[in-house]
Design a protein around this motif. Structure first.
Motif, mmCIF file in Angstrom:
data_model
loop_
_atom_site.group_PDB
_atom_site.id
_atom_site.type_symbol
_atom_site.label_atom_id
_atom_site.label_comp_id
_atom_site.label_asym_id
_atom_site.label_seq_id
_atom_site.Cartn_x
_atom_site.Cartn_y
_atom_site.Cartn_z
ATOM 1 N N ASN A 115 -8.405 5.618 -1.502
ATOM 2 C CA ASN A 115 -8.847 4.330 -2.034
ATOM 3 C C ASN A 115 -8.697 3.234 -0.982
ATOM 4 O O ASN A 115 -7.932 2.292 -1.158
ATOM 5 N N ILE A 116 -9.431 3.388 0.123
ATOM 6 C CA ILE A 116 -9.309 2.408 1.209
ATOM 7 C C ILE A 116 -10.388 1.331 1.088
ATOM 8 O O ILE A 116 -10.104 0.139 1.198
ATOM 9 N N ASP A 117 -11.622 1.761 0.794
ATOM 10 C CA ASP A 117 -12.707 0.774 0.661
ATOM 11 C C ASP A 117 -12.392 -0.241 -0.425
ATOM 12 O O ASP A 117 -12.661 -1.438 -0.284
ATOM 13 N N SER A 118 -11.794 0.250 -1.528
ATOM 14 C CA SER A 118 -11.500 -0.664 -2.634
ATOM 15 C C SER A 118 -10.404 -1.654 -2.233
ATOM 16 O O SER A 118 -10.344 -2.773 -2.749
ATOM 17 N N LEU A 119 -9.543 -1.263 -1.281
ATOM 18 C CA LEU A 119 -8.509 -2.198 -0.795
ATOM 19 C C LEU A 119 -9.164 -3.327 -0.003
ATOM 20 O O LEU A 119 -8.854 -4.510 -0.200
ATOM 21 N N ILE A 120 -10.104 -2.935 0.879
ATOM 22 C CA ILE A 120 -10.823 -3.942 1.690
ATOM 23 C C ILE A 120 -11.570 -4.919 0.766
ATOM 24 O O ILE A 120 -11.475 -6.148 0.917
ATOM 25 N N LYS A 121 -12.278 -4.340 -0.212
ATOM 26 C CA LYS A 121 -13.039 -5.188 -1.159
ATOM 27 C C LYS A 121 -12.113 -6.106 -1.941
ATOM 28 O O LYS A 121 -12.442 -7.258 -2.215
ATOM 29 N N ARG A 122 -10.934 -5.549 -2.308
ATOM 30 C CA ARG A 122 -9.980 -6.318 -3.097
ATOM 31 C C ARG A 122 -9.516 -7.550 -2.319
ATOM 32 O O ARG A 122 -9.334 -8.631 -2.897
ATOM 33 N N ILE A 123 -9.349 -7.366 -1.004
ATOM 34 C CA ILE A 123 -8.917 -8.495 -0.165
ATOM 35 C C ILE A 123 -10.059 -9.513 -0.031
ATOM 36 O O ILE A 123 -9.873 -10.709 -0.235
ATOM 37 N N GLU A 124 -11.273 -8.987 0.252
ATOM 38 C CA GLU A 124 -12.439 -9.873 0.436
ATOM 39 C C GLU A 124 -12.742 -10.673 -0.825
ATOM 40 O O GLU A 124 -13.089 -11.845 -0.755
ATOM 41 N N ASN A 125 -12.619 -10.007 -1.964
ATOM 42 C CA ASN A 125 -13.006 -10.650 -3.222
ATOM 43 C C ASN A 125 -11.889 -11.471 -3.859
ATOM 44 O O ASN A 125 -12.066 -11.993 -4.954
ATOM 45 N N VAL A 179 0.848 -1.197 0.000
ATOM 46 C CA VAL A 179 0.000 0.000 0.000
ATOM 47 C C VAL A 179 0.885 1.250 0.000
ATOM 48 O O VAL A 179 1.730 1.410 0.880
ATOM 49 N N VAL A 180 0.713 2.100 -1.010
ATOM 50 C CA VAL A 180 1.531 3.320 -1.111
ATOM 51 C C VAL A 180 0.629 4.537 -1.314
ATOM 52 O O VAL A 180 -0.569 4.394 -1.592
ATOM 53 N N VAL A 181 1.224 5.734 -1.197
ATOM 54 C CA VAL A 181 0.446 6.963 -1.322
ATOM 55 C C VAL A 181 0.187 7.321 -2.782
ATOM 56 O O VAL A 181 -0.932 7.594 -3.160
ATOM 57 N N ASP A 182 1.250 7.338 -3.592
ATOM 58 C CA ASP A 182 1.016 7.678 -4.995
ATOM 59 C C ASP A 182 1.988 6.994 -5.951
ATOM 60 O O ASP A 182 2.824 6.192 -5.541
ATOM 61 N N THR A 183 1.831 7.315 -7.224
ATOM 62 C CA THR A 183 2.602 6.676 -8.276
ATOM 63 C C THR A 183 4.107 6.783 -8.068
ATOM 64 O O THR A 183 4.856 5.879 -8.412
ATOM 65 N N GLY A 186 -3.753 7.216 -3.198
ATOM 66 C CA GLY A 186 -4.110 8.492 -3.827
ATOM 67 C C GLY A 186 -4.023 9.666 -2.869
ATOM 68 O O GLY A 186 -4.508 10.756 -3.170
ATOM 69 N N GLY A 187 -3.366 9.474 -1.723
ATOM 70 C CA GLY A 187 -3.226 10.561 -0.750
ATOM 71 C C GLY A 187 -2.989 9.969 0.622
ATOM 72 O O GLY A 187 -2.768 8.756 0.760
#
Lengths: 204, 204
Positions: B124-134, B85-89, B109-110
């Motif tokens: 983009n935290i919710d998408s990280l959680i979903k990415r792990i769950e899915n 997990v990183v802040v940006d590109t 993204g920040g």
């Protein structure tokens, strides 16, 4: 570096062509623009292109201008008998900020530098000579002030201009070299301190 | 400052909106572009606008990308069980340059910063959680590495992420803090040196 997108790579490569901006800073600027409103990038992009394609130069002093004659050349209150010769627009802005000069300018557009392949013919020198020769009898140019940096290139350019201006019999002067206001004698370099003694100014 | 032309003024004002660039530097850059070929300004102007309007983001890791999935997410050789997990590109580029990480990324993204009004919902935290769950059973995400700067904001974000990630029962780690390679113990600050002793590493 392995950029994640071709578009970023192109933008970074274009930004880093600017002087003093390396690849890392360019990437930081590009990512900054990506985060901001699209309107900011659009404004920047348009302002740059408009400036480059539409800026014109004063036909008399070669300073950047919106019209044929710049605001300074057009101003009837300025003393047209005295011309200050500078390298570029930044020098005009710096001298204008002092409010100490009421004459006109002549922007050379560069400085004689054999290393960078810039010779006298690349600069607005001929137009300066013509400007002096063609000045009307009642508003004759009396004095040329050379406001050039005290570097090797500046001194070379000043020397060349002095020789070129000799036949026209105007008074040629240079801005004073010396200890800056607020400067400490102890920390001044020897050449500046030496020059400040040689060019000492008598109290009235 | 009293700019000689409206176009220059507009360009300077747009350039100086970029971070770390003041009015003086902006003027220097504008005058540089004026001296160069028109094609350079055109190239810069177009590259910026194209980047801003056409850049897209990877739907999985939110890194900048030319396509739906970025080159890293698309690469079958990368280990999808470990996400950094990183802040940006820029952080992705920096870690990729080390060649030490073979997993995937997740770009926040920040960073959480109440002072700048950036809260968890802006990242983009919710998408990280979903990415792990899915994540599919055979390629289950096993570990999340938090690669955030050791600043107040970085630590706050790391703390928040740890709490959020607890229910999903993945291993959460952080990059090591300690004395940089080539760093001198004598000049290391007390907190870093202290942390390097607490987190000491046993020889095999």
């Amino acid at each position: 570096m392995n950029y994640p997108s071709r578009l970023i790579e192109d933008a970074v490569s274009e930004i880093s062509r600017l002087p003093g901006i390396g690849k890392k800073t360019a990437l930081r600027l590009a990512l900054h623009l990506l985060k901001r409103d699209e309107q900011q990038t659009r404004g920047l992009s348009e302002a740059l292109l408009k400036m480059r394609t539409q800026t014109c130069y004063c036909v008399q002093c070669h300073n950047i201008s919106d019209e044929e004659f710049c605001n300074i050349c057009k101003n009837p209150k300025r003393d047209s008998s005295i011309i200050c010769v500078v390298v570029d627009t930044r020098d005009v802005l710096a001298i204008e900020a002092t409010s100490q000069f009421k004459g006109l300018y002549h922007v050379l557009g560069g400085i004689i530098s054999p290393l960078e392949g810039i010779g006298p013919s690349d600069l607005n020198i001929d137009s300066l000579i013509k400007r002096i020769e063609n000045s009307p009898q009642d508003e004759r140019v009396q004095e040329i002030i050379l406001a050039l940096s005290p570097t090797m290139e500046g001194d070379t350019t000043a020397f060349y201009l002095q020789k070129k201006l000799k036949p026209s019999e105007v008074k040629v002067s240079t801005i004073a070299r010396g200890i800056p206001i607020g400067g400490d004698l102890e920390y001044a370099d020897e050449i500046t301190l030496g020059r400040s003694i040689v060019s000492r100014v008598a109290y009235d």
